[in-house]
Design an enzyme around this catalytic site. Sequence first.
Site, PDB file in Angstrom:
ATOM      1  N   CYS A 192       0.829  -1.204   0.000  1.00  0.00           N
ATOM      2  CA  CYS A 192       0.000   0.000   0.000  1.00  0.00           C
ATOM      3  C   CYS A 192       0.866   1.257   0.000  1.00  0.00           C
ATOM      4  O   CYS A 192       1.318   1.719   1.059  1.00  0.00           O
ATOM      5  CB  CYS A 192      -0.945  -0.022   1.200  1.00  0.00           C
ATOM      6  SG  CYS A 192      -2.101   1.356   1.168  1.00  0.00           S
TER       7      CYS A 192
ATOM      8  N   CYS B 155      -0.756   4.132   1.944  1.00  0.00           N
ATOM      9  CA  CYS B 155      -0.721   4.011   3.405  1.00  0.00           C
ATOM     10  C   CYS B 155       0.691   4.254   3.938  1.00  0.00           C
ATOM     11  O   CYS B 155       0.867   4.856   4.984  1.00  0.00           O
ATOM     12  CB  CYS B 155      -1.114   2.606   3.864  1.00  0.00           C
ATOM     13  SG  CYS B 155      -2.458   1.854   2.994  1.00  0.00           S
ATOM     14  N   ASP B 156       1.705   3.736   3.234  1.00  0.00           N
ATOM     15  CA  ASP B 156       3.026   3.649   3.851  1.00  0.00           C
ATOM     16  C   ASP B 156       4.101   4.541   3.235  1.00  0.00           C
ATOM     17  O   ASP B 156       5.195   4.643   3.784  1.00  0.00           O
ATOM     18  CB  ASP B 156       3.503   2.187   3.814  1.00  0.00           C
ATOM     19  CG  ASP B 156       2.590   1.293   4.649  1.00  0.00           C
ATOM     20  OD1 ASP B 156       2.011   1.803   5.626  1.00  0.00           O
ATOM     21  OD2 ASP B 156       2.444   0.106   4.312  1.00  0.00           O
TER      22      ASP B 156
END
Length: 306
Positions: A130, A133-134
């Site tokens: 992701c 997300c990261d």
Amino acid sequence: MQKVTIIGHGPAGLTAAIYSARAGLEPLVLSSSAELGQLDQTTDVENFPGFPEGIMGPDIIVNMHKQAERFGAKFKASHVSEITGSGPYTLKTESGDIETETVIVATGAKPRRLGLESEQKYWGQGVTACAVCDGFFYKDLEIVVIGGGDSACEEAIYLTKFASKVTLIHRRDKLRASKVMADKVIAHPQVDILWNKNVKEILGNEDDGVTGAILTDSVTNEDSTLNFSGFFLSIGHLPNTDFLDGFLDRDEEGYVIVQSGSTKTSKEGIFSAGDLSDKVYRQAITAAGQGCMSAIDAERYIAEKE
Ligand code: NAP
């Protein structure tokens, strides 16, 4: 006997719950507590209509859940392992069987993995699927993106916002991505591309997490080592449909086959909505649209039977 049982707690399942609850069908929504959906693992969503400033992925889910609950939908955290019967149907769950007239399957898809032991070992410690997300955690660090499709190219470009260097690693000498996306990533000054490379092993240690990888050249068969801190997988998705094996018709990749222009599956009274039957659009908004369609299809099916 439930009239409508929905399997899945993503935008498709929850939109189906809102529509079928408002139709007075008192749907039951089942979801596996062990696995978070894709929106639940995302941060900012800027393309979901109605939120001009963007909205957090998990907030969309919470809001949809509340909205469905307001109209009488019921929720249960329970993993469905099998569906049997020919209408009505029985759902096998760890907390017992559920009898239902119709089923809306909305179990989504998950990122495909390479299947390496080291990938599992460092998952969440430098290995992720992701970027959204990261990416933030890799500010001024070197990272790699694995894959050659539109997603890998898009994510490689997105990650240049954070990383000091992005290397796209592809197993062939030609990108699968659309020409416009491929041209963009090839021309991008902050993205390097390594062609014909397969990941043999992800390297790391307990203190630092991922530190690099051993790559095998698919033409010369030679191994080389590349050092970096973040390993972003982007090699496509797998539909969460294994529990439907032999029950519903699926394509060669496991996507549930639906009749064109509807959410009807190969079994009467079973409908499919969202990423488990959509490998083309794969968006929260299209999943929500299909969730709406599936509730209308289920409502009409019940009305016809009655
Ligand atoms: P995809 O098109 O299936 O591409 C997956 C990539 O991963 C391919 O390049 C494939 O290599 C590689 N791959 C698969 N298994 C691998 C393995 N075991 N080891 C190494 N590499 C592996 O998936 P996607 O990029 O997620 O896109 C899915 C769909 O969404 C596509 O239709 C795409 O066009 C669409 N999409 C569109 C946009 C956009 O328009 N903005 C953005 C994202 C996605 P090979 O090429 O060798 O098979």
